[in-house]
Scaffold this motif. Structure first.
Motif, PDB file in Angstrom:
ATOM      1  N   MET A  53       0.829  -1.204   0.000  1.00  0.00           N
ATOM      2  CA  MET A  53       0.000   0.000   0.000  1.00  0.00           C
ATOM      3  C   MET A  53       0.869   1.261   0.000  1.00  0.00           C
ATOM      4  O   MET A  53       0.602   2.226  -0.721  1.00  0.00           O
ATOM      5  CB  MET A  53      -0.924   0.018   1.235  1.00  0.00           C
ATOM      6  CG  MET A  53      -2.012  -1.048   1.215  1.00  0.00           C
ATOM      7  SD  MET A  53      -2.962  -1.059  -0.312  1.00  0.00           S
ATOM      8  CE  MET A  53      -3.944   0.394  -0.098  1.00  0.00           C
ATOM      9  N   ALA A  54       1.920   1.213   0.814  1.00  0.00           N
ATOM     10  CA  ALA A  54       2.806   2.383   0.897  1.00  0.00           C
ATOM     11  C   ALA A  54       3.482   2.631  -0.442  1.00  0.00           C
ATOM     12  O   ALA A  54       3.552   3.772  -0.926  1.00  0.00           O
ATOM     13  CB  ALA A  54       3.858   2.157   1.986  1.00  0.00           C
ATOM     14  N   LEU A  55       3.947   1.524  -1.033  1.00  0.00           N
ATOM     15  CA  LEU A  55       4.605   1.659  -2.330  1.00  0.00           C
ATOM     16  C   LEU A  55       3.653   2.266  -3.350  1.00  0.00           C
ATOM     17  O   LEU A  55       4.000   3.193  -4.095  1.00  0.00           O
ATOM     18  CB  LEU A  55       5.079   0.275  -2.804  1.00  0.00           C
ATOM     19  CG  LEU A  55       6.082   0.307  -3.954  1.00  0.00           C
ATOM     20  CD1 LEU A  55       7.429   0.820  -3.482  1.00  0.00           C
ATOM     21  CD2 LEU A  55       6.217  -1.063  -4.601  1.00  0.00           C
ATOM     22  N   GLY A  56       2.420   1.730  -3.332  1.00  0.00           N
ATOM     23  CA  GLY A  56       1.392   2.264  -4.248  1.00  0.00           C
ATOM     24  C   GLY A  56       1.195   3.748  -4.029  1.00  0.00           C
ATOM     25  O   GLY A  56       1.140   4.541  -4.975  1.00  0.00           O
ATOM     26  N   ALA A  57       1.122   4.131  -2.767  1.00  0.00           N
ATOM     27  CA  ALA A  57       0.898   5.542  -2.448  1.00  0.00           C
ATOM     28  C   ALA A  57       2.054   6.389  -2.972  1.00  0.00           C
ATOM     29  O   ALA A  57       1.850   7.454  -3.554  1.00  0.00           O
ATOM     30  CB  ALA A  57       0.742   5.717  -0.943  1.00  0.00           C
ATOM     31  N   ILE A  58       3.267   5.879  -2.779  1.00  0.00           N
ATOM     32  CA  ILE A  58       4.431   6.659  -3.227  1.00  0.00           C
ATOM     33  C   ILE A  58       4.419   6.816  -4.740  1.00  0.00           C
ATOM     34  O   ILE A  58       4.606   7.911  -5.279  1.00  0.00           O
ATOM     35  CB  ILE A  58       5.744   5.978  -2.745  1.00  0.00           C
ATOM     36  CG1 ILE A  58       5.853   6.141  -1.219  1.00  0.00           C
ATOM     37  CG2 ILE A  58       6.954   6.575  -3.440  1.00  0.00           C
ATOM     38  CD1 ILE A  58       6.878   5.219  -0.590  1.00  0.00           C
ATOM     39  N   VAL A  59       4.194   5.676  -5.423  1.00  0.00           N
ATOM     40  CA  VAL A  59       4.211   5.731  -6.897  1.00  0.00           C
ATOM     41  C   VAL A  59       3.148   6.690  -7.417  1.00  0.00           C
ATOM     42  O   VAL A  59       3.401   7.564  -8.234  1.00  0.00           O
ATOM     43  CB  VAL A  59       4.018   4.315  -7.488  1.00  0.00           C
ATOM     44  CG1 VAL A  59       3.762   4.399  -8.981  1.00  0.00           C
ATOM     45  CG2 VAL A  59       5.231   3.466  -7.187  1.00  0.00           C
ATOM     46  N   LEU A  60       1.931   6.515  -6.898  1.00  0.00           N
ATOM     47  CA  LEU A  60       0.847   7.367  -7.388  1.00  0.00           C
ATOM     48  C   LEU A  60       1.087   8.831  -7.046  1.00  0.00           C
ATOM     49  O   LEU A  60       0.842   9.732  -7.841  1.00  0.00           O
ATOM     50  CB  LEU A  60      -0.490   6.902  -6.806  1.00  0.00           C
ATOM     51  CG  LEU A  60      -0.989   5.564  -7.373  1.00  0.00           C
ATOM     52  CD1 LEU A  60      -2.255   5.134  -6.666  1.00  0.00           C
ATOM     53  CD2 LEU A  60      -1.224   5.656  -8.865  1.00  0.00           C
ATOM     54  N   GLY A  61       1.599   9.041  -5.837  1.00  0.00           N
ATOM     55  CA  GLY A  61       1.894  10.416  -5.418  1.00  0.00           C
ATOM     56  C   GLY A  61       2.928  11.046  -6.330  1.00  0.00           C
ATOM     57  O   GLY A  61       2.777  12.189  -6.767  1.00  0.00           O
ATOM     58  N   ALA A  62       3.945  10.262  -6.662  1.00  0.00           N
ATOM     59  CA  ALA A  62       4.992  10.776  -7.550  1.00  0.00           C
ATOM     60  C   ALA A  62       4.402  11.106  -8.916  1.00  0.00           C
ATOM     61  O   ALA A  62       4.696  12.152  -9.510  1.00  0.00           O
ATOM     62  CB  ALA A  62       6.110   9.746  -7.693  1.00  0.00           C
TER      63      ALA A  62
END
Lengths: 183, 337, 574
Positions: free
Chosen positions: A8-17
């Motif tokens: 989930m964190a990775l997803g958040a980072i990728v999408l945020g980027a």
């Protein structure tokens, strides 16, 4: 558990980027909505909406600060168009709808004070100090801003007369209406 | 001085005249129908007409529209007649009433009345009833055992029990059932050999009814009430697919003539797909509309679960009308390549 | 001579009703006591009046001069005295007034001096000028200045010149009679057009319901030894529409977006050719025209009527029957109700029909459109009128334009065949004028916005300049102050008296300088005001300036008084 959090964190980072990148890459200068709103406004620059010109009003509408029914020169049709554009409810105009008008300076009374020239937002009044002023009819937007400043009250507003050049064919009038019998 | 806008001259035409001509064109088919299958259909037409006029009047009243010009335009009567002709003649009276009322109230007026309905009201009525009352909508009078008028009326008004002896399937349905039951062991030729049921080309009696519609349709075309585009392309669509399949496997698929003269093909070709309100308006659009409707009608009738496919084909194509029209706008004067 | 004919799609065949008005030859209408000659009688600019109240005018004297290239002159139809130059009711569906010259006729019908020209020996440009100054415009009803149409396209060779004698409108017979009686003049006029445009072929199209006219034209062509082809075209409304006739005779389809010379073809009405010949060969400008008076009248027929003759006098010539309830100018398909019978006959008046309830019955109530497509089949421009109707009715003008609203020629075929009796043409006219009006509003709004922004910018700039000036002045002052105590030890008591005198003089000089600056600034500012204006707007300002000139002159005499006053006030302050 940990994997789930990580994913989930990775997803958040990728999408945020991605979002951050997009906001820089596809940055829109200015607010395109303001331009669309301004295109609907009649550009009389009259300030009857309470804003100093059409653009500030358009900005206020876009910000959601102003209502869409504050523009008397635009009339109900303007309100309808704005409602269409913005997906807002059509409201009755916040003032009386007037026909399009034109400022006329009584050339006999004019003392040449230039106050109206300074008031005119579209430079539609010609003349210089101590010389009679005249409204250039084809440039006048009918904003009424010149009426108040005149110290000798020589400016009046007149509705634009219908001429053959601007005459319009009417909407066909015979709709079928129930024939109501007089009681 | 009355307010007239130019042109000051007009042709002596009206919606009423158009509709009356459509009604007149239906008469040969109706005559054959009543003669060969019993006069019950006349009763059904009467019931449908009365229902349609009442429903129309009620809807006009509710909308505060004048009754005279709209009741007099005849469009409701055309819808009513088409419903009566599409329904089984021995259907109970309330079925016709429900169908007609639904067509006028929902399919026509709730969409805005004359000229605004996106779907053919008569076909909506047929579709709604066949989905809701499939059994009643599939009971057709037996073709070779003519009942007298009194017996038929008793059936229509529910005075006598619905006996299987008095009702049966249409030739189309009969063929489909026989082929299904035979599971490949029977062929079209053996089934249709029974001339008592299948007549010479498409069903005893039915072929004459269809011929009546064809006659009326040609008359309408001659009067320039309908154009040739939709009707011809509808028949072409049906002929093409049925012909292709028939050539490929004549044992399993009936010949094109059988399909053209059975079921609702002729009625559909000249009176249903030609409905201008719910149909395409551009010449090319009309060709696409008619052809696709003919094709679909055949597919639904042969491979689908219903005895006939014209209604569903037309309704499906009605859905596509706006997009077909949009992409088939004809080039205008001076803009042709 | 076999001519291959083409077909246009659509069209209708209403009863022609032409027989009653062709029985009698063309009659000359009497000179009325008063003529009201509108200045704006053609497409294009409004001619500027050349006469004033009290002027005596002669027959054929120019009273309005073309103000630009697309415009045409207007002339006094007979001799008399100008008694007014004012707004009078126009022969227009609106019933609104237009600037007109009112002439009290003197009955002498005295001509102004006329000059005939040999167009072959003149520059083409000069011939076009003569036509413009003779007021030759399309007399078929469109009144487009002919000289403009007589300029061939630079890149496309002119293939055909089409002369329109089709006269497809029912009731109307003015061109028919003209061709029967004055065929020679028409052919000579066509020759002038031919010499200007140099087409490969000249085709004269006449509907085949006018065999007499065809024969007369054929005879005239042969008599004059021209090689024009007189072609009888099938009778079908609107075969007389310029684009339809071009299509029938040449097979070319001229779209709305193109002018016909770009396709190597041009079209003129027979009456236009005749008037061009009169203008060139006799120096007679367009001061009269042939008008069909027909319909519900005792004496239908064609009259040659002076332009400016009030309608009621024209109508009296034919004697309308008792149950006449309307007068239609133009044909029954494209004409309009005359709102006021004091309106004058103009160059566009080809026909006046007295209407009665029996002749033009009131329309049946409008029913909903059933999309039967009859209108699309009847439309000669192959439009989809029912779609246009749908969009016009719902005021969806953008969509209407997408469906080629502006290709509609308002011929009325769609309304004619509509089983729902929908006044389709009216919806289209409504939509068109609404779109034009919106375009005007939009242009005005854009101009106003631009001017507002310019003004704001100028204000900002001026403010900035002022601030800069002030800052500079302050800096200068500061610079002056700082060194002052160090470098120039003042001699305070040296000469106090002359200093005050100097101060007085300096003050005066400063005032003068300020005034001069203000004047310069004003001069600099003024052109800013008129930047980026259209020619029309500049003209308007020029007119205002002209009006102002006497007032300015008045003010010129008073500045001394003003100056005295300011001096006085200064003294008071001191």
């Amino acid at each position: 558990m940990l994997t789930a959090i990580l994913i989930m964190a990775l997803g958040a980072i990728v999408l945020g980027a991605a979002l951050g990148y997009a906001s820089i890459k596809f940055k829109v200068e200015g607010n395109p909505l303001v331009e669309k709103i301004e295109a609907i406004l009649p550009q009389t620059q009259c300030g009857q909406c309470g804003y100093p010109g059409c653009k500030p009003y358009a900005e206020a509408i876009a910000e959601g600060e102003a209502d869409i029914n504050k523009c008397p020169p635009g009339g109900m049709e303007g309100v309808r168009k704005l409602a269409d554009l913005l997906g807002r409810e059509v409201k009755p105009l916040d003032a009386e709808e007037k026909p399009k008008q034109l400022a006329i300076i009584d050339e006999q009374l004019c003392i040449g004070c230039t106050l109206c020239i300074q008031a005119c937002p579209v430079d539609a009044i010609v003349g210089a100090a101590k010389q009679m002023h005249t409204v250039v009819e084809s440039l006048c937007t009918g904003c009424e801003l010149c009426v108040k400043p005149c110290p000798v009250e020589c400016i009046r507003m007149e509705p634009i007369a219908e001429k053959i050049d601007n005459w319009k064919w009417k909407y066909p009038v015979f709709e079928i209406k129930p024939a109501r019998r007089a009681a | 001085m009355d307010f007239i806008t130019p042109p000051y001259l007009t042709q002596n035409v009206s919606v009423r005249r158009v509709m009356l001509q459509v009604l007149a064109a239906l008469i040969p088919g109706i005559a054959a129908y009543a003669w060969l299958l019993g006069p019950a259909v006349l009763m059904q037409i009467a019931i449908a007409t009365a229902t349609a006029l009442l429903a129309e009047a009620a809807m006009l009243k509710l909308q505060d529209k004048p009754l005279g010009p709209f009741l007099g335009d005849g469009s409701a009567i055309v819808t009513a007649w088409l419903i009566a002709l599409a329904f089984p003649p021995l259907a109970p009276w309330w079925l016709i009433v429900v169908g007609t009322a639904f067509a006028i109230v929902v399919a026509k007026h709730l969409y805005g009345g004359l000229g605004q309905n996106p779907f053919n009201p008569a076909m909506i009525a047929f579709a709604v009833c066949i989905v809701s009352f499939p059994a009643l909508m599939s009971q057709w009078p037996p073709i070779n055992a003519q009942a007298n008028f009194v017996d038929q009326l008793a059936l229509v008004f529910g005075q006598s029990p619905r006996l299987d002896a008095l009702s049966g399937a249409t030739p189309l349905d009969a063929l489909k059932t026989a082929l299904k039951l035979g599971e490949g062991s029977t062929s079209v030729a053996t089934v249709t050999a029974d001339a008592a049921v299948f007549g010479r080309i498409a069903g005893h009696g039915w072929e004459w009814v269809a011929a009546g519609y064809l006659l009326g349709g040609i008359w309408l075309w001659g009067r320039k009430v309908i154009g040739w585009h939709v009707s011809m392309s509808f028949l072409a669509g049906m002929t093409l697919i049925s012909g292709a399949l028939w050539l490929w496997n004549p044992a399993h698929f009936a010949n094109p003539l059988f399909h053209l003269f059975s079921g609702g093909s002729m009625l559909g070709a000249f009176f249903i797909v030609t409905d201008p309100v719910s149909g395409c308006t551009t010449p090319r659009g009309k060709l696409i509309f008619g052809f696709s409707a003919g094709l679909l009608a055949y597919l639904i009738r042969v491979f689908g679960g219903y005895p006939d496919g014209v209604a569903f084909a037309v309704l499906l194509l009605n859905l596509c009308v706006p997009i077909i029209d949009l992409y088939t706008q004809p080039p205008i004067f001076g803009m042709k390549k | 001579m076999l001519q291959r004919l083409f077909k246009f799609k659509g069209g209708v065949k209403p009863a022609t009703n032409k027989a009653p008005s062709v029985q009698a030859p063309i009659r000359i209408a009497p000179i009325p006591p008063r003529l009201v000659v509108p200045l704006h009688q053609s497409i294009g600019g409004q001619p500027t009046p050349l006469v004033e109240v009290g002027d005596r005018v002669l027959k054929g004297q120019r009273i309005g001069a073309a103000d630009k290239w697309v415009s045409a002159a207007v002339h006094a139809p007979t001799s008399g005295t100008v008694i007014a130059v004012e707004e009078r009711v126009a022969a227009h569906p609106s019933g609104l007034p237009t600037l007109s010259v009112v002439i009290e006729t003197d009955g002498q019908d005295a001509w102004i001096e006329r000059h005939s020209f040999d167009h072959a020996s003149l520059e083409p440009e000069r011939v076009r000028e003569i036509l413009r100054d003779s007021g030759v415009v399309g007399l078929g009803g469109a009144v487009f200045p002919s000289h403009v149409k007589l300029t061939p396209a630079a890149s496309v060779p002119m293939d055909e010149l089409v002369i329109n004698g089709a006269e497809c409108e029912p009731f109307m017979t003015c061109d028919d009679l003209l061709m029967r009686e004055r065929a020679e003049g028409i052919v000579r006029g066509v020759a002038i057009f031919r010499d200007l445009l140099r087409p490969k072929r000249v085709l004269i199209g006449i509907e085949d319901n006018k065999p007499e006219a065809v024969a007369a034209m054929q005879a005239a062509v042969e008599a004059l030894g021209e090689n024009f082809e007189v072609v009888a075209v099938p009778t079908r409304y609107p075969a007389g529409g310029a684009k339809q006739l071009i299509r029938v005779l040449t097979g070319k389809e001229v779209p709305a977006s193109k002018r016909s010379p770009e396709m190597g073809v041009q079209c003129f009405n027979v009456a236009t050719a005749y008037s061009a010949w009169r203008a060139i060969a006799f120096g007679e400008p367009v001061i009269s025209r042939i008008v069909t008076l027909t319909g519900n009248v005792e004496q239908p027929g064609n009259w040659e009527i002076l332009l400016g003759t009030p309608m009621q006098e024209v109508i009296a010539l034919a004697g309308p029957k008792a149950d006449t309830n309307r007068f239609v100018m133009g044909g029954p398909m494209m004409g309009f109700d005359l709102p006021d019978l004091s309106a004058p006959v103009v160059k566009a008046t080809n026909c006046i029909i007295a209407g009665s309830p029996a002749l033009f019955p009131p329309p049946a109530p409008e029913m909903p459109c059933i999309r039967c497509g009859a209108c699309a089949l009847a439309c000669p421009h192959e439009l989809q009128p029912f779609e246009l109707y749908w969009f016009s009715r719902s005021r969806n003008f953008g969509k209407a334009q997408e469906y080629n609203l502006f290709d509609c020629i308002e011929c009325g075929c769609c309304s004619y065949v509509c089983p729902s009796h929908i006044p389709l043409v009216q919806y289209f006219r409504f939509a068109k004028s609404e779109i034009w009006s919106r375009e005007r509003d939009k242009n005005m709004a854009d101009a106003a916005k631009a001017r507002f922004e310019f003004r704001n910018e100028r204000d900002e700039r001026e403010k900035a300049e002022k601030a800069e000036r002030l800052a500079k002045a302050a800096a200068a002052k500061a610079a002056e102050k700082k060194p002052a105590p160090a470098e120039t030890p003042p001699a305070p008591a040296e000469a106090p008296a002359p200093q005050t005198v100097d101060a007085e003089a300096a003050k005066k000089a400063a005032i003068a300088a300020a005034m001069e600056r203000a004047r310069l600034q004003r001069e600099a500012a003024q052109p800013k005001n008129t930047d980026g204006l259209t020619i029309a707007q500049r003209k308007e300002i020029a007119e205002i300036e002209k009006r102002r000139a006497p007032l300015q002159a008045q003010q010129q005499t008073t500045p001394n008084a003003d100056a005295a006053q300011t001096q006085n006030s200064q003294k008071d302050q001191q």
